[in-house]
Design an enzyme around this catalytic site. Structure first.
Site, PDB file in Angstrom:
ATOM      1  N   GLU A  74      91.928  85.507  63.704  1.00  0.00           N
ATOM      2  CA  GLU A  74      90.537  84.710  63.402  1.00  0.00           C
ATOM      3  C   GLU A  74      89.475  85.534  63.741  1.00  0.00           C
ATOM      4  O   GLU A  74      88.289  85.214  63.860  1.00  0.00           O
ATOM      5  CB  GLU A  74      90.442  83.446  64.225  1.00  0.00           C
ATOM      6  CG  GLU A  74      91.722  82.457  64.118  1.00  0.00           C
ATOM      7  CD  GLU A  74      92.079  82.178  62.813  1.00  0.00           C
ATOM      8  OE1 GLU A  74      91.579  82.349  61.705  1.00  0.00           O
ATOM      9  OE2 GLU A  74      93.379  81.603  62.762  1.00  0.00           O
ATOM     10  N   ASP A  78      97.654  78.563  64.236  1.00  0.00           N
ATOM     11  CA  ASP A  78      97.804  77.903  62.580  1.00  0.00           C
ATOM     12  C   ASP A  78      97.884  76.571  63.185  1.00  0.00           C
ATOM     13  O   ASP A  78      97.361  75.717  62.234  1.00  0.00           O
ATOM     14  CB  ASP A  78      99.036  78.490  62.010  1.00  0.00           C
ATOM     15  CG  ASP A  78      98.930  80.030  61.820  1.00  0.00           C
ATOM     16  OD1 ASP A  78      98.364  80.142  60.744  1.00  0.00           O
ATOM     17  OD2 ASP A  78      99.589  80.898  62.688  1.00  0.00           O
ATOM     18  N   ASP A  83      91.825  87.135  54.038  1.00  0.00           N
ATOM     19  CA  ASP A  83      93.152  86.757  54.132  1.00  0.00           C
ATOM     20  C   ASP A  83      93.950  87.416  52.826  1.00  0.00           C
ATOM     21  O   ASP A  83      93.508  87.135  51.764  1.00  0.00           O
ATOM     22  CB  ASP A  83      93.343  85.324  54.022  1.00  0.00           C
ATOM     23  CG  ASP A  83      92.815  84.734  55.520  1.00  0.00           C
ATOM     24  OD1 ASP A  83      92.953  85.468  56.458  1.00  0.00           O
ATOM     25  OD2 ASP A  83      92.467  83.632  55.400  1.00  0.00           O
ATOM     26  N   GLY A 115      85.985  80.545  41.579  1.00  0.00           N
ATOM     27  CA  GLY A 115      85.516  79.299  40.514  1.00  0.00           C
ATOM     28  C   GLY A 115      85.287  79.128  39.570  1.00  0.00           C
ATOM     29  O   GLY A 115      84.903  78.517  38.873  1.00  0.00           O
ATOM     30  N   TRP A 167      85.396  84.503  63.147  1.00  0.00           N
ATOM     31  CA  TRP A 167      84.994  84.455  61.749  1.00  0.00           C
ATOM     32  C   TRP A 167      85.072  83.102  61.208  1.00  0.00           C
ATOM     33  O   TRP A 167      84.884  82.510  60.045  1.00  0.00           O
ATOM     34  CB  TRP A 167      85.692  85.422  60.624  1.00  0.00           C
ATOM     35  CG  TRP A 167      87.023  85.184  60.273  1.00  0.00           C
ATOM     36  CD1 TRP A 167      87.901  84.352  60.989  1.00  0.00           C
ATOM     37  CD2 TRP A 167      87.612  85.803  59.003  1.00  0.00           C
ATOM     38  NE1 TRP A 167      89.157  84.410  60.080  1.00  0.00           N
ATOM     39  CE2 TRP A 167      88.742  85.079  59.218  1.00  0.00           C
ATOM     40  CE3 TRP A 167      87.165  86.555  58.062  1.00  0.00           C
ATOM     41  CZ2 TRP A 167      89.829  85.492  57.995  1.00  0.00           C
ATOM     42  CZ3 TRP A 167      88.123  86.787  57.118  1.00  0.00           C
ATOM     43  CH2 TRP A 167      89.397  86.465  57.198  1.00  0.00           C
TER      44      TRP A 167
END
Length: 520
Positions: free
Chosen positions: A183, A456, A345, A252, A397
């Site tokens: 993270e 997680d 990621d 998007g 983050w």
């Protein structure tokens, strides 16, 4: 000549979802990431590296738990049947989705051939790309433990780092120099533990540097060196937002494949049962497009693969033009070439954003003509000899920028459990181990402790998705840890069948030792 460089950094990670029961939801997570992200990423990198006109460069974190999954023989054997079941299901797709179904079937068939060609072993391909200079492979904490919340017991943080470095070297052949902090989370003093484990650089969110002391002269556009001798890079928001944001960014766009509409929801129970699927879940078989922001799922239009590929090429061109303009402006104000660090990621590319690998392929293809140099983090450091000394700020983050997402009303209960178990582990190790049996039980207890610390599960508890699964996982590993420790303390053997099952299911990190938790 480029005015500066762009460092793309991807973090490939999954929790340890290996199960003795084939067909689990967690196993689906892994296989979908293989199909949609890891295999396409390798395919893109290898094709780009083979083209002399391109110079692909990428820093890629491979988490130790993901490496363990990639090297598990039983999962390798199960992947091809998993693909074939989905090929059969695609034959039952509605006629209006023929184009998208055919394209997806071609990808599945290509994945079967690719899997067979490398015998299901992807690690040599990653190693080869690193030797070629295309990849800079980073590690992560052993089980993606959220390190600021483990700092109460420094030995617990050190065990996460030691086992990460050791497993990376065992499976990839060379020790890592860089780490993707889970993270991107940092706390004061962590740099000293990183350095003691041979780690030399990491990535933070922007405020990890901008709130540092003193404030870095070049902001997020150059790495700094911490008092502990570790270099830190910072995320550049302008370079990440166009790719990261599903609402205002590229993923998007109406032409791209819709993530949430899946044949797992659309096919009948009878059709699913023919392939042994008895519970409804996403299958990775998606045949609709985004259509428009806010469009209800039942009104999504059929996906057009050709239109989506054209859009990915256009977005790559726009992204590179934006970075070239950004670098040119920065170069006028800086005494050194700026570097834009864009961390993501890895699963964003392909799994969450299906066209992501195509976007990366276009970046690699178009970058030379766009005047944007691509570099790895290691290359940046090899070129830099005058890093500013700076103390990074505690940061992450995650939402809010610090630790709230992993420490809130939904998941705070687990933190004292970690502290109690870590303290007991350190205390038991420091008292010494009397025989080989105790060594073996203590090593398995260490595996269970590390697995319970995975960030997680805390993330899932906060997100409110598969919360029962996350809670069960944490409690299962903690229960196994305490049963193993109790057996050591009382000098008795755990039930043989129970211990055999635990060792078979949680068989990662073969070089782990209880001594990893010893105080120094």
């Amino acid at each position: 000549m480029a005015a500066g460089d762009l460092a793309l950094v991807l973090h490939a990670h999954l929790p340890y979802v290996r199960s003795s029961e084939p067909g689990s939801l967690e196993e689906d997570w892994y296989f979908q990431a293989l199909l949609e992200s890891y295999l396409p990423l390798l395919e893109v990198l290898e094709a780009s590296a083979a083209d002399r006109a391109q110079a692909p460069r990428l820093s890629l974190g491979l988490s130790p738990t993901l490496l363990s999954l990639l090297s598990a023989p039983d999962l390798r054997e199960r992947f091809t049947p998993w693909l074939k079941r989905r090929l059969e299901l695609l034959k039952r797709a509605p006629a209006q989705h023929h184009g998208a179904a055919s394209a997806l079937a071609a990808q599945l068939e290509r994945s079967v051939r690719q899997w067979r060609a490398c015998k299901g072993d992807l690690l040599p391909r990653f190693r080869r790309l690193q030797r070629q200079g295309v990849l800079d492979l980073l590690t992560c904490a052993a089980t993606h433990g959220y390190l600021p919340l483990l700092r109460h017991t420094p030995e617990a943080v050190r065990a996460q780092l030691l086992n990460a470095v050791r497993e990376h070297e065992r499976l990839l052949g060379v020790p890592p120099q860089g780490i993707w902090l889970p993270e991107c989370a940092y706390y004061e003093g962590l740099d000293q533990l990183l350095a003691s484990c041979g780690l030399r650089y990491a990535v933070l969110d922007a405020h990890g540097l901008l709130h540092g002391l003193p404030r870095p002269r070049y902001g997020v556009y150059a790495p700094i060196c911490s008092p502990g001798g570790v270099a830190f890079f910072a995320r550049d928001g302008d370079s990440t937002l166009p790719v990261w944001s599903a609402s205002s960014g590229y993923p998007g766009d109406g032409a791209y494949r819709e993530f949430h509409r899946d044949l797992g929801w659309d096919l009948s129970d009878a059709v699913l049962a023919e392939q042994g699927i008895t519970s409804r879940r996403p299958l990775g078989l998606k045949l609709h497009r985004v259509t428009a922001q806010g469009c209800p799922l039942d009104q999504k239009q059929p996906y057009d693969p050709a239109a989506a590929q054209a859009k990915a090429a256009d977005h790559a061109a726009r992204y590179l033009a934006g970075r070239a303009e950004q670098l040119a402006g920065l170069r006028q104000a800086m005494e050194r070439p700026p570097v834009l660090v864009a961390p993501f990621d890895a699963e964003l590319f392909g799994h969450w954003w299906y066209e992501g690998p195509s976007f990366l392929a276009e970046l690699f293809r178009q970058a030379p003509a766009a005047g944007v140099g691509l570099v790895t983090l290691r290359q940046v450091l090899e070129r830099s000899s005058d890093l500013q000394l700076c103390r990074p700020s505690p940061s992450s983050w995650g939402q809010g920028g610090y630790h709230h997402y992993w420490l809130n009303e939904s998941n705070a209960w687990v933190v004292p459990e970690w502290h109690r178990a870590s303290g007991a582990m350190v205390s038991r190790v420091n008292r010494g181990v009397r025989n080989v049996r105790e060594q073996e039980l203590l090593a398995q207890a260490g595996r269970e402790l590390l697995l319970a610390q995975s960030s997680d599960w805390s993330f899932i508890l906060r997100a409110g998705t598969t919360t029962e699964l996350a809670r069960t996982r944490i409690q299962r590993h903690l229960d196994r840890f305490w049963r193993l420790l109790d057996a050591i303390e009382r000098g008795v053997d755990p039930p043989a069948q129970w211990l055999k099952a635990v060792k078979a299911e949680d068989s990662l990190f073969p070089l782990l030792s209880g001594a990893d938790w010893a105080s120094h």
